[in-house]
Every structure is written in structure tokens, then in C-alpha cells.
Design an enzyme around this catalytic site. Structure first.
Site, short mmCIF file in Angstrom:
data_model
loop_
_atom_site.label_atom_id
_atom_site.label_comp_id
_atom_site.label_asym_id
_atom_site.label_seq_id
_atom_site.Cartn_x
_atom_site.Cartn_y
_atom_site.Cartn_z
N GLY A 61 0.79 -1.22 0.00
CA GLY A 61 0.00 0.00 0.00
C GLY A 61 0.82 1.27 0.00
O GLY A 61 2.03 1.27 0.14
N CYS A 62 0.08 2.39 -0.15
CA CYS A 62 0.67 3.71 -0.25
C CYS A 62 1.56 4.01 0.95
O CYS A 62 1.18 3.79 2.10
CB CYS A 62 -0.45 4.75 -0.31
SG CYS A 62 0.10 6.44 -0.25
N GLY A 63 2.76 4.50 0.66
CA GLY A 63 3.67 4.90 1.72
C GLY A 63 4.58 3.79 2.19
O GLY A 63 5.49 4.03 2.97
N LEU A 64 4.34 2.55 1.73
CA LEU A 64 5.16 1.43 2.18
C LEU A 64 5.61 0.61 0.98
O LEU A 64 5.49 -0.60 0.95
CB LEU A 64 4.36 0.53 3.14
CG LEU A 64 3.95 1.18 4.46
CD1 LEU A 64 3.02 0.25 5.23
CD2 LEU A 64 5.15 1.52 5.31
N HIS B 86 0.88 11.54 1.37
CA HIS B 86 2.25 11.06 1.23
C HIS B 86 2.88 11.64 -0.04
O HIS B 86 4.06 12.01 -0.06
CB HIS B 86 2.30 9.54 1.15
CG HIS B 86 1.74 8.85 2.34
ND1 HIS B 86 0.54 8.19 2.32
CD2 HIS B 86 2.23 8.71 3.59
CE1 HIS B 86 0.32 7.67 3.51
NE2 HIS B 86 1.31 7.98 4.30
#
Length: 275
Positions: free
Chosen positions: A110-113, A183
Site C-alpha cells: 500500500g501507499c507509503g510502504l 504522502h
């Protein structure tokens, strides 16, 4: 469809003050944005198709792919019809390191990881910014948040995007980036700063969103020791900021705000004491 347009005008039916009227509204565009290194896609983010070179540089920095802007040789944007492919050419040693990292990746997340394979990597150690001497007056804190609100043209038009800015005491807000993703906005800001040679410890990151752990991680990687937000932080974000020696200021509304970590960087005088 022009994938580089940042807004679209759409029809709507609105009810206001008890009256229903047909009209239109400007809304932000959101498109798939792929980051490719050496011809291979590393991650795909949904975002606003603006400041893509900054986005690529900031994403590369905060994801640990590069440590400085000069490790990027070229950035080009290719319209793939249904999305944008931001192709990044790295210096040779960085390309080799990324190929090694890619072989150990578990897959997209997912977003940010992006590009992580374990819980330990998700809760990664953050750089220590405790030695940064920069301090803020009470007015600096409120000015930073207020100036960001006034420096978001896309949000003023759509009321639907996040902003991230860099505030330097005595100079004001020197850079702002916007995106539908919080982000993404911070990555774009980080990219703008590193591409211009602006040092993170010289100023404060201010964001319109809540503070999650990723926002703290990205701010620390940039080297800034102060993070200001309009909304509240998570408990993990507070613990991570404390570990990094970062000053975390949130719920900044008008002259009111709350400081959760390293309160010593906030002074009550007119001029901040950084000695």
C-alpha cells in the site's frame, strides 16, 4: 484524455440553503503514476499529475533508493494512455543496488510502504534529528500553518487536495507542493527541496493532513527536525518522532496548537533562541 491535466469540470446537482440547482464543480484529476528504474516498474501510486520530476526525486529519496539528487541522471515522463510512467535513470552504482533490493522484494504493497518485505521494514528506524538547533516562536508556528493554507491554488480551486510546505523562520514558506495523496504531497516537497539544494535542517515541514508514522519517517529522512500539521497525530507517529528527536506540532488552528515531542524547540519570545 490529457493525463497531465490537474483538474476537470464535472456537472453536479447541489442543494444549498434549501434550494436545489444544477451546476458544475472543478475536481482534481487522479491518475496512476508508475516509477520505473532501469526499465522496470518499482511502484505505482495514484496521484495528481503535477510536479512529477519532484515526485520522482522525493519518492526515490524517502524510499531509500537515493541519498542525494545527484544520484539521479535523468527523469522523463511517458504518457502510457491510462497512466503516466515516470522513468528514472540512476547512477550506475545506485542501479546495481536497486536491482539487488528488487530481488528481495515480496511484491507491491500500500501507499507509503512501497517495496518492503517485512514488518521490521515498515517500522523502519528513522534518522536522528535530535541535534538540529532550529527553534520556533509561537508566531512562527501559527504563521507556518496559515501561510500554507494561503499557498495552495489547487486546493483553493477544488477543496480536495493535500498540501505540504517548507517554512524557514525569517523567510516564510519557500516551497509548497500539492497532491490528492498526503504522502505524495510530502514526497513532491522533498523532491523539490533536494533538487534545489535546500537543506532539510534549515526549516520546518508543514502539512494539511493528519500525521501518520510515514509522514514522520519522510520528514526525518529529509533532515527536518520539526513537523507541523493541521490535524492530529497517531500514537505510533508520536513515538517515532520521539525516537528521532523531532518536534511534533499538530492540531494547528488559528493561534492554537499542541506540541507532542521536543517542546524545547518552541520558545515564547518574539525571536527563537537557537543557541
Amino acid at each position: 484524455m490529457n493525463l497531465l491535466k490537474t483538474t476537470a469540470t464535472v456537472p453536479e446537482i447541489a442543494r444549498r440553503n434549501g434550494v436545489i440547482r444544477a451546476g458544475s464543480r472543478v475536481v482534481p484529476e487522479e491518475v496512476p503514476i508508475a516509477f520505473s528504474y532501469g526499465g522496470s516498474t518499482h511502484a505505482v501510486m495514484m496521484g495528481t499529475p503535477a510536479d512529477l520530476e519532484d515526485f520522482a526525486a522525493g519518492f526515490s529519496l524517502t524510499e531509500g533508493i537515493i541519498t542525494s539528487a545527484d544520484e539521479i541522471e535523468e527523469i522523463s515522463v511517458v504518457d502510457e494512455g491510462r497512466g503516466l510512467d515516470v522513468q528514472v535513470t540512476l547512477a550506475e552504482d545506485k542501479e546495481d543496488a536497486l536491482r539487488t533490493r528488487r530481488r528481495h522484494m515480496a511484491g507491491p504493497v500500500g501507499c507509503g510502504l512501497c517495496g518492503i518485505e517485512s514488518i521490521d521494514q515498515a517500522i523502519r528506524p528513522v534518522p536522528d534529528v535530535s541535534a538540529v538547533l532550529l527553534a520556533l516562536t509561537l508566531k512562527d508556528v501559527t504563521d507556518a500553518a496559515a501561510s500554507l493554507n494561503d499557498a495552495q491554488p489547487l486546493h483553493a480551486e477544488t477543496h480536495a487536495v493535500h498540501g505540504a510546505g517548507f517554512f524557514v523562520p525569517g523567510k516564510g514558506l519557500i516551497a509548497v507542493r500539492e497532491d490528492v495523496g498526503r504522502h505524495n504531497a510530502l514526497d513532491k516537497l522533498a523532491g523539490a527541496l533536494v533538487r534545489q539544494g535546500i537543506e532539510g535542517p534549515s526549516g520546518v515541514v508543514v502539512v494539511t493532513s493528519r500525521i501518520s508514522v510515514e509522514m514522520v519517517q519522510k520528514t526525518a529522512i529529509l533532515g527536518s527536525a520539526l513537523l507541523i500539521a493541521i490535524s492530529a497525530p497517531t500514537a505510533l507517529a508520536i513515538r517515532t518522532a520521539e525516537e528521532a528527536g523531532m518536534t511534533l506540532i499538530a492540531l494547528t488552528r488559528g493561534e492554537d496548537f499542541e506540541v507532542f515531542t521536543r517542546t524545547d524547540r518552541i520558545t515564547t519570545g518574539v525571536v527563537a533562541d537557537v543557541a
